[in-house]
Enzyme design. Structure first.
Site, PDB file in Angstrom:
ATOM      1  N   ARG A  10       0.788  -1.127  -0.141  1.00 28.42           N
ATOM      2  CA  ARG A  10      -0.078  -0.030  -0.044  1.00 28.42           C
ATOM      3  C   ARG A  10       0.853   1.227  -0.071  1.00 28.42           C
ATOM      4  O   ARG A  10       1.848   1.158   0.856  1.00 28.42           O
ATOM      5  CB  ARG A  10      -0.747   0.012   1.182  1.00 28.42           C
ATOM      6  CG  ARG A  10      -1.862   1.234   1.346  1.00 28.42           C
ATOM      7  CD  ARG A  10      -2.530   1.227   2.656  1.00 28.42           C
ATOM      8  NE  ARG A  10      -2.130   1.899   3.610  1.00 28.42           N
ATOM      9  CZ  ARG A  10      -2.288   2.639   4.757  1.00 28.42           C
ATOM     10  NH1 ARG A  10      -3.746   2.062   4.900  1.00 28.42           N
ATOM     11  NH2 ARG A  10      -1.906   3.336   5.398  1.00 28.42           N
ATOM     12  N   TYR A  47      -3.503  11.488   6.209  1.00 25.69           N
ATOM     13  CA  TYR A  47      -3.514  10.085   6.716  1.00 25.69           C
ATOM     14  C   TYR A  47      -2.317   9.098   6.113  1.00 25.69           C
ATOM     15  O   TYR A  47      -2.089   9.140   4.987  1.00 25.69           O
ATOM     16  CB  TYR A  47      -5.031   9.430   6.305  1.00 25.69           C
ATOM     17  CG  TYR A  47      -4.562   7.975   6.501  1.00 25.69           C
ATOM     18  CD1 TYR A  47      -4.597   7.035   5.332  1.00 25.69           C
ATOM     19  CD2 TYR A  47      -4.706   7.418   7.805  1.00 25.69           C
ATOM     20  CE1 TYR A  47      -4.387   5.761   5.510  1.00 25.69           C
ATOM     21  CE2 TYR A  47      -4.493   6.028   7.973  1.00 25.69           C
ATOM     22  CZ  TYR A  47      -4.405   5.394   6.890  1.00 25.69           C
ATOM     23  OH  TYR A  47      -4.177   3.948   7.175  1.00 25.69           O
ATOM     24  N   ASP A  77      -5.245   3.817   0.318  1.00 24.09           N
ATOM     25  CA  ASP A  77      -6.231   4.097   1.210  1.00 24.09           C
ATOM     26  C   ASP A  77      -6.622   5.445   1.185  1.00 24.09           C
ATOM     27  O   ASP A  77      -5.912   6.446   1.541  1.00 24.09           O
ATOM     28  CB  ASP A  77      -5.820   3.593   2.612  1.00 24.09           C
ATOM     29  CG  ASP A  77      -6.936   3.594   3.643  1.00 24.09           C
ATOM     30  OD1 ASP A  77      -6.865   3.055   4.669  1.00 24.09           O
ATOM     31  OD2 ASP A  77      -8.147   4.150   3.092  1.00 24.09           O
ATOM     32  N   HIS A  95      -9.145   6.506   2.753  1.00 20.21           N
ATOM     33  CA  HIS A  95      -9.637   6.996   4.222  1.00 20.21           C
ATOM     34  C   HIS A  95     -10.915   7.849   4.393  1.00 20.21           C
ATOM     35  O   HIS A  95     -10.616   8.835   5.150  1.00 20.21           O
ATOM     36  CB  HIS A  95      -8.321   7.419   4.834  1.00 20.21           C
ATOM     37  CG  HIS A  95      -8.284   6.904   6.422  1.00 20.21           C
ATOM     38  ND1 HIS A  95      -8.796   7.527   7.526  1.00 20.21           N
ATOM     39  CD2 HIS A  95      -7.810   5.876   6.567  1.00 20.21           C
ATOM     40  CE1 HIS A  95      -8.462   6.819   8.539  1.00 20.21           C
ATOM     41  NE2 HIS A  95      -7.849   5.649   8.152  1.00 20.21           N
ATOM     42  N   GLU A 108      -9.216   2.231  -1.526  1.00 14.25           N
ATOM     43  CA  GLU A 108      -9.989   1.533  -0.081  1.00 14.25           C
ATOM     44  C   GLU A 108     -10.618   2.606   0.447  1.00 14.25           C
ATOM     45  O   GLU A 108     -10.251   3.894   0.466  1.00 14.25           O
ATOM     46  CB  GLU A 108      -8.878   1.130   0.871  1.00 14.25           C
ATOM     47  CG  GLU A 108      -9.224   0.902   2.175  1.00 14.25           C
ATOM     48  CD  GLU A 108      -8.159   0.529   3.310  1.00 14.25           C
ATOM     49  OE1 GLU A 108      -7.133   0.099   2.734  1.00 14.25           O
ATOM     50  OE2 GLU A 108      -8.552   0.669   4.645  1.00 14.25           O
ATOM     51  N   GLU A 128     -13.504  -1.433   7.290  1.00 12.78           N
ATOM     52  CA  GLU A 128     -12.832  -1.666   8.440  1.00 12.78           C
ATOM     53  C   GLU A 128     -13.564  -0.841   9.536  1.00 12.78           C
ATOM     54  O   GLU A 128     -13.348  -1.417  10.688  1.00 12.78           O
ATOM     55  CB  GLU A 128     -11.283  -1.227   8.337  1.00 12.78           C
ATOM     56  CG  GLU A 128     -11.408   0.390   8.216  1.00 12.78           C
ATOM     57  CD  GLU A 128      -9.972   0.841   7.996  1.00 12.78           C
ATOM     58  OE1 GLU A 128      -9.306   0.266   7.229  1.00 12.78           O
ATOM     59  OE2 GLU A 128      -9.503   1.880   8.807  1.00 12.78           O
ATOM     60  N   ARG A 158     -13.411  -5.717   4.194  1.00 17.29           N
ATOM     61  CA  ARG A 158     -12.503  -5.385   5.084  1.00 17.29           C
ATOM     62  C   ARG A 158     -12.524  -5.604   6.624  1.00 17.29           C
ATOM     63  O   ARG A 158     -11.751  -5.094   7.691  1.00 17.29           O
ATOM     64  CB  ARG A 158     -11.715  -3.672   5.149  1.00 17.29           C
ATOM     65  CG  ARG A 158     -11.313  -3.510   3.579  1.00 17.29           C
ATOM     66  CD  ARG A 158     -10.016  -3.181   3.499  1.00 17.29           C
ATOM     67  NE  ARG A 158      -9.303  -2.226   4.576  1.00 17.29           N
ATOM     68  CZ  ARG A 158      -8.432  -2.544   5.258  1.00 17.29           C
ATOM     69  NH1 ARG A 158      -7.810  -3.664   4.976  1.00 17.29           N
ATOM     70  NH2 ARG A 158      -7.864  -1.893   6.145  1.00 17.29           N
ATOM     71  N   ASP A 200      -3.029  -0.956  15.513  1.00 20.48           N
ATOM     72  CA  ASP A 200      -4.124  -0.797  16.658  1.00 20.48           C
ATOM     73  C   ASP A 200      -4.839  -1.919  16.897  1.00 20.48           C
ATOM     74  O   ASP A 200      -5.770  -2.065  17.666  1.00 20.48           O
ATOM     75  CB  ASP A 200      -4.683   0.564  16.618  1.00 20.48           C
ATOM     76  CG  ASP A 200      -5.378   0.656  15.048  1.00 20.48           C
ATOM     77  OD1 ASP A 200      -4.701   1.036  14.422  1.00 20.48           O
ATOM     78  OD2 ASP A 200      -6.452   0.619  15.118  1.00 20.48           O
ATOM     79  N   GLU A 203      -4.105  -7.314   5.564  1.00 18.53           N
ATOM     80  CA  GLU A 203      -3.394  -6.227   5.835  1.00 18.53           C
ATOM     81  C   GLU A 203      -2.322  -6.546   6.944  1.00 18.53           C
ATOM     82  O   GLU A 203      -2.805  -7.243   7.972  1.00 18.53           O
ATOM     83  CB  GLU A 203      -4.024  -5.113   6.451  1.00 18.53           C
ATOM     84  CG  GLU A 203      -3.395  -3.600   6.787  1.00 18.53           C
ATOM     85  CD  GLU A 203      -4.248  -2.497   7.199  1.00 18.53           C
ATOM     86  OE1 GLU A 203      -5.480  -2.730   7.114  1.00 18.53           O
ATOM     87  OE2 GLU A 203      -3.781  -1.537   7.283  1.00 18.53           O
ATOM     88  N   TRP A 215     -11.730  11.881   9.063  1.00 14.13           N
ATOM     89  CA  TRP A 215     -10.190  11.889   8.956  1.00 14.13           C
ATOM     90  C   TRP A 215      -9.700  10.517   8.386  1.00 14.13           C
ATOM     91  O   TRP A 215     -10.540   9.578   8.270  1.00 14.13           O
ATOM     92  CB  TRP A 215      -9.851  11.685  10.593  1.00 14.13           C
ATOM     93  CG  TRP A 215      -8.466  11.259  10.704  1.00 14.13           C
ATOM     94  CD1 TRP A 215      -7.301  11.995  10.424  1.00 14.13           C
ATOM     95  CD2 TRP A 215      -7.819   9.990  10.919  1.00 14.13           C
ATOM     96  NE1 TRP A 215      -6.245  11.413  10.508  1.00 14.13           N
ATOM     97  CE2 TRP A 215      -6.502  10.115  10.977  1.00 14.13           C
ATOM     98  CE3 TRP A 215      -8.516   8.551  11.417  1.00 14.13           C
ATOM     99  CZ2 TRP A 215      -5.749   8.840  11.288  1.00 14.13           C
ATOM    100  CZ3 TRP A 215      -7.531   7.683  11.667  1.00 14.13           C
ATOM    101  CH2 TRP A 215      -6.263   7.743  11.465  1.00 14.13           C
TER     102      TRP A 215
HETATM  103  C1  CS2 Z   1      -6.159   2.186   8.154  1.00 13.72           C
HETATM  104  C2  CS2 Z   1      -6.035   2.219   9.604  1.00 13.72           C
HETATM  105  O1  CS2 Z   1      -4.837   0.297   8.125  1.00 13.72           O
HETATM  106  C3  CS2 Z   1      -5.759   0.929   7.475  1.00 13.72           C
HETATM  107  O2  CS2 Z   1      -6.378   0.787   6.489  1.00 13.72           O
HETATM  108  O3  CS2 Z   1      -7.453   2.780   7.735  1.00 13.72           O
HETATM  109  O4  CS2 Z   1      -4.658   2.823   9.789  1.00 13.72           O
HETATM  110  C4  CS2 Z   1      -6.966   2.909  10.656  1.00 13.72           C
HETATM  111  O5  CS2 Z   1      -6.740   4.299  10.461  1.00 13.72           O
HETATM  112  C5  CS2 Z   1      -6.602   2.780  11.917  1.00 13.72           C
HETATM  113  O6  CS2 Z   1      -6.752   1.467  12.346  1.00 13.72           O
HETATM  114  C6  CS2 Z   1      -7.593   3.729  12.810  1.00 13.72           C
HETATM  115  O7  CS2 Z   1      -7.238   3.293  14.127  1.00 13.72           O
HETATM  116 MG    MG Z   2      -8.063   2.102   6.132  1.00 11.29          MG
END
Ligand code: CS2
Ligand code: MG
Length: 403
Positions: free
Chosen positions: A147, A159, A211, A213, A237, A263, A284, A317, A340, A403
């Protein structure tokens, strides 16, 4: 197989994680990830104050009944906090069931359907040149999918561009979220140049992902998807914010660039229309936020009927407990797409010893009974919770934006 103990462990080896540990009367233990970035204590309380009393004394082997009991018995359904709490219980119970059966969980899910789990890494850089160079570094390390995220000229931050090199962590410690500034037109002018530079430098012999986002309107996402077509993205994404599901119809009308979303979804009801109308190409949703292995299987099975592949979230995370569980599903489902993979820090890996390993652009799950991951509670206790928030994003005129 009665549940004798239920513990919620909050630890912060560089970032906050919440882990549920269930122990049966016979001494079998199971772990489940319960981490919700920026709202960790909400899930910890949901588990400690509302779920733990309902689990003690129950039969740990009754995964389906406990899932339905926690889901329907709460009356208030779905949502990230509830479904993350249920996910943690579900994951821990699958871990216990694998240990009781003497098998890795993927054997209970029908066995391996592939040799390993294809993963994608996160190449990012503050500038286009840095990001392009980072893609090369990932290819040199054997990744077959990368990515790419880059700083955008004219924007101070954006981001996906980490403060360090490898471990991208968007949450920042403190009593208030960081605020970032966004300008869609600057991003839309820049992104196709980034894809062009990556393909120019590294060719088409690997999967390239990006991404967005959640930041575009449907027509802006359609414009970006069209502009990206010459660069053959594996996926674009989160092009728009997920509430507007009709918006994905408009994107589909304009571009053949594959779309990945989910996600931030936490149940099959969040995404079934996108799947059944074939508005997306990858789903996702993850073990930790979508109700655990039990519910994620339902989402993946529905997706398989409509040729939608899996592409689970796997950011830092989400703890190694989530990653370990995800790999058992990834390796067994028929419609696996990609996983991922953001490697965790050494401190995190020490708190969560696990047997999955990176090999030749894939992750290979452990073969021991259960999920192949645990939490070192003594070590975890050395890292107390630290308040942290995900950033808040604003447009240049101050309007709050995704965000
Ligand atoms: C992101 C994440 O991994 C991804 O695709 O969208 O980094 C996301 O921003 C974080 O998991 C948010 O906590
Ligand atoms: Mg993402």
């Amino acid at each position: 197989m009665k549940i004798a103990d239920v513990r919620v462990i909050v630890t912060c080896p560089g970032r906050n994680f919440v882990t549920l540990k269930i122990t049966t009367e016979s001494g079998l233990t199971g772990v489940g990830d319960a981490t919700l970035n920026g709202r960790e204590l909400a899930v910890a309380s949901y588990l400690n104050d509302h779920v733990r009393p309902l689990l003690l004394g129950r039969d740990a082997s009754q995964i389906n009944d406990i899932w339905q009991y926690l889901y329907k018995g709460a009356y208030w359904r779905r949502g990230p906090v509830t479904m993350t709490a249920i996910a943690a219980v579900d994951t821990a119970l699958w871990d216990i069931k694998g240990k009781a059966a003497g098998m890795p969980v993927y054997q209970l899910l029908g066995g391996k359907a592939r040799e390993g789990v294809l993963v994608y890494g996160h190449a990012n850089g503050a500038t286009l040149d840095e990001a392009v160079a980072e893609v090369g570094r990932f290819l040199d390390r054997g990744y077959r999918a990368v990515r790419v995220q880059s700083g955008v000229p004219g924007l101070a931050a954006t981001y996906g561009v980490g403060k360090g090199r490898d471990f991208y962590e968007p949450a920042t410690a403190g009593t208030r979220p960081e605020e970032t500034v966004w300008a869609t037109e600057k991003y839309l002018d820049f992104a196709p140049k980034l894809f062009d530079a990556v393909r120019e430098a590294h060719g088409f012999g690997f999967h390239l992902l990006h991404d967005v986002h959640h930041r575009l309107t449907p027509i802006e996402a359609a414009r970006l998807g069209k502009a990206a077509e010459p660069y053959r993205l594996f996926w674009l994404e989160d092009p728009i914010s997920e509430e507007l599901q009709e918006g994905f119809r408009l994107i589909r009308r304009h571009t053949v660039t594959p779309i990945a979303v989910g996600e931030v979804y936490n149940s099959i009801w969040d995404c079934h229309r996108l799947i059944t109308e074939q508005l997306i190409d990858y789903i996702r949703t993850t073990v930790v936020h979508a109700g655990g292995i039990t519910h994620l299987r339902r989402i993946f099975d529905l997706a398989a009927l409509y040729h939608v592949k899996t592409g689970s979230h796997g950011a830092t995370d989400l703890s190694p407990v989530c990653m370990a569980a995800a790999l058992h599903l990834d390796i067994s489902v028929p419609n696996f797409g990609i996983q991922e993979y953001m490697p965790h820090t050494p401190e995190t890996d020490a708190v969560f010893p696990h047997s999955y390993r990176f090999e030749d652009g894939m992750l290979i799950p452990g073969d021991e009974p259960g999920l192949g991951v645990d939490i070192d509670e003594e070590l975890a206790a050395r890292y107390p919770y630290r308040q942290a928030y995900l950033p808040v994003n604003r447009l240049e005129d101050g309007t709050v934006h995704d965000w």
